[in-house]
Design an enzyme around this catalytic site. Structure first.
Site, PDB file in Angstrom:
ATOM      1  N   ARG A 116      40.877  41.102  29.708  1.00 46.91           N
ATOM      2  CA  ARG A 116      41.792  40.288  30.517  1.00 46.91           C
ATOM      3  C   ARG A 116      43.111  40.251  29.762  1.00 46.91           C
ATOM      4  NH1 ARG A 116      40.713  34.594  33.491  1.00 46.91           N
ATOM      5  NH2 ARG A 116      39.773  36.135  34.874  1.00 46.91           N
ATOM      6  N   HIS A 143      42.972  42.079  40.078  1.00 46.90           N
ATOM      7  CA  HIS A 143      41.742  41.396  39.669  1.00 46.90           C
ATOM      8  C   HIS A 143      40.568  42.036  40.431  1.00 46.90           C
ATOM      9  CE1 HIS A 143      39.239  38.564  37.814  1.00 46.90           C
ATOM     10  NE2 HIS A 143      39.666  37.434  38.328  1.00 46.90           N
ATOM     11  N   GLN A 146      36.947  40.326  40.749  1.00 48.13           N
ATOM     12  CA  GLN A 146      36.911  39.203  41.681  1.00 48.13           C
ATOM     13  C   GLN A 146      36.750  39.720  43.113  1.00 48.13           C
ATOM     14  OE1 GLN A 146      37.135  35.683  41.125  1.00 48.13           O
ATOM     15  NE2 GLN A 146      36.488  35.733  43.264  1.00 48.13           N
ATOM     16  N   ASP A 238      45.080  31.447  46.525  1.00 45.88           N
ATOM     17  CA  ASP A 238      45.009  31.488  45.055  1.00 45.88           C
ATOM     18  C   ASP A 238      46.032  30.470  44.551  1.00 45.88           C
ATOM     19  OD1 ASP A 238      44.706  32.215  42.379  1.00 45.88           O
ATOM     20  OD2 ASP A 238      45.809  34.114  42.564  1.00 45.88           O
ATOM     21  N   CYS A 278      39.604  32.370  44.629  1.00 45.79           N
ATOM     22  CA  CYS A 278      39.025  32.988  43.426  1.00 45.79           C
ATOM     23  C   CYS A 278      38.658  31.942  42.376  1.00 45.79           C
ATOM     24  CB  CYS A 278      39.998  34.007  42.851  1.00 45.79           C
ATOM     25  SG  CYS A 278      41.636  33.324  42.522  1.00 45.79           S
ATOM     26  N   ARG A 306      30.289  36.805  41.475  1.00 52.75           N
ATOM     27  CA  ARG A 306      30.892  37.501  40.328  1.00 52.75           C
ATOM     28  C   ARG A 306      29.774  38.084  39.471  1.00 52.75           C
ATOM     29  NH1 ARG A 306      36.054  36.260  38.532  1.00 52.75           N
ATOM     30  NH2 ARG A 306      35.680  37.999  37.120  1.00 52.75           N
TER      31      ARG A 306
HETATM   32  N1  NVA Z   1      46.324  34.554  40.115  1.00 57.62           N
HETATM   33  C1  NVA Z   1      45.499  33.825  39.188  1.00 57.62           C
HETATM   34  C2  NVA Z   1      44.062  34.242  39.283  1.00 57.62           C
HETATM   35  C3  NVA Z   1      43.119  33.484  38.381  1.00 57.62           C
HETATM   36  C4  NVA Z   1      41.700  33.966  38.508  1.00 57.62           C
HETATM   37  C5  NVA Z   1      46.042  34.055  37.785  1.00 57.62           C
HETATM   38  O1  NVA Z   1      46.425  35.193  37.465  1.00 57.62           O
HETATM   39  O2  NVA Z   1      46.104  33.100  36.995  1.00 57.62           O
HETATM   40  N1   CP Z   2      38.308  33.754  39.177  1.00 59.98           N
HETATM   41  C1   CP Z   2      38.338  33.944  37.857  1.00 59.98           C
HETATM   42  O1   CP Z   2      38.598  35.052  37.377  1.00 59.98           O
HETATM   43  O2   CP Z   2      38.031  32.863  37.105  1.00 59.98           O
HETATM   44  P1   CP Z   2      38.311  32.722  35.536  1.00 59.98           P
HETATM   45  O3   CP Z   2      39.796  32.762  35.351  1.00 59.98           O
HETATM   46  O4   CP Z   2      37.720  31.383  35.186  1.00 59.98           O
HETATM   47  O5   CP Z   2      37.629  33.847  34.826  1.00 59.98           O
END
Ligand code: NVA
Ligand code: CP
Length: 329
Positions: A116, A143, A146, A238, A278, A306
């Site tokens: 990540r 992502h 997801q 989101d 998500c 997931r």
């Molecule tokens: N768009 C959000 C998704 C989190 C799972 C982010 O990047 O923080």
């Molecule tokens: N939806 C998702 O990726 O959750 P986290 O940021 O908690 O991993």
């Protein structure tokens, strides 16, 4: 689910990376979702499924996580392997050591790496220098894990993806990009409603429309939430302030106000429409409590899925389709 475009997977998934859903063919998505459904059933039946014995997954998190971290760790346990936390503060990617050198080390020890990161280019660089699969656990662009879970959830709820319509309401950021690509691959129409200035990247819209030519999916952009949800089978949102964009919070809250998913907005979608997110959700911002906790909400099914979708992905990328054969039909 039958292949929506009729296109077979170009080649098996073993050894490949998942940096974006555009790395997959429509047949690959079907293979992953079918495997996920079988793994979900095996887990529910209490059938052990150690399909990746003693295999290891390195996990690198430059940003916070609940779902991604937990589901990859639990997934590897279920599969008879183990996940190793590479702890970003120790790895210090690109600071203590170059990204290519980190990749060249990791491939000697682990069977796959899930990362990540802030910058999609870091994933590309890891993949370029690694012989083991690199999996995108969220970046500034995409992502994909997801959305595999989301497609599984939608398939369970709606029975099919092709010809259905998902409305995405809010920020045209990483989730929106991956949903457009996921829709394009599976024949799911995606209608995106964003405030002006927060539209998805035009290059990714074009890529999704290109892919969608084979599946028949429509990828449409509109500038109001109401226009996005009209007649939709699913309404997705989101957070308005994604990780890394906290400095823009005040201007974003002002811009996104009319894009809140509340009961009035949900009433514009089809009566059977599901609400999707998500997570994490910011209750009272992009979604109200009554929608989040209401009968149309499938957000915790998405979170559960997931686990199943990523287990399928791990088995197919690390063990290959042969590894699935140990799973009862
Ligand atoms: N768009 C959000 C998704 C989190 C799972 C982010 O990047 O923080
Ligand atoms: N939806 C998702 O990726 O959750 P986290 O940021 O908690 O991993």
């Amino acid at each position: 689910m039958p292949s929506t475009s009729g296109a077979p997977a170009v080649r098996g998934l073993q050894g490949r990376d998942l940096l974006s859903l555009a790395d997959l063919g429509s047949g690959d998505v079907t293979t992953i979702l079918d495997a996920a459904a079988r793994l979900k059933l095996a887990q529910a039946d209490g059938t052990p499924h150690p399909l990746l014995p003693r295999r290891t997954l390195g996990m690198l998190f430059e940003k916070a996580s609940l779902r991604t971290r937990t589901t990859f760790v639990v997934g590897m346990v279920h599969l008879g392997g183990q996940a190793v936390d590479l702890m970003a503060e120790h790895t210090q990617m690109g600071v203590r050591e170059s990204v290519p050198d980190i990749a060249r080390n990791l491939e000697r020890w682990v069977d796959g790496v899930m990362a990540r990161v802030y910058d999609q280019n870091v994933l590309e660089e890891l993949a370029e220098h690694s012989r083991v699969p690199i999996i995108n656990g969220l970046s500034d662009r995409f992502h994909p894990c997801q959305v595999l879970a989301d497609l599984l959830t939608l398939r369970e709820r709606l029975g099919s993806l092709s010809g259905r319509t998902l409305a995405y309401v809010g920020d045209g950021f990483n989730m929106c990009h991956s949903l457009m690509l996921g829709g394009a691959l599976t024949g799911l129409h995606v209608r995106v409603g964003t405030p002006r200035g927060y539209e998805p990247d035009p290059a990714i819209v074009e890529q999704a429309r290109d892919i969608a030519r084979a599946s028949g999916a429509q990828i449409d952009l509109v500038s109001s939430a109401e226009a996005a949800v009209r007649g939709a089978d699913a309404v997705y949102t989101d957070s308005w302030v994604s990780m890394g964009l906290e400095d823009e919070r005040a201007e974003r809250l002002a811009a996104f106000g009319p894009f809140q998913v509340n009961a009035d907005l949900m009433a514009g979608a089809r009566s059977h429409a599901v609400f999707m997110h998500c997570l994490p959700a910011h209750r009272g911002e992009e979604v109200t409590d009554d929608v989040m906790d209401g009968p149309q909400s499938v957000v915790f099914d998405q979170a559960e899925n997931r686990l199943h979708a990523q287990k399928a992905l791990l088995v197919l990328l690390i063990g290959g389709e042969a590894a699935l054969q140990a799973l009862p039909r």
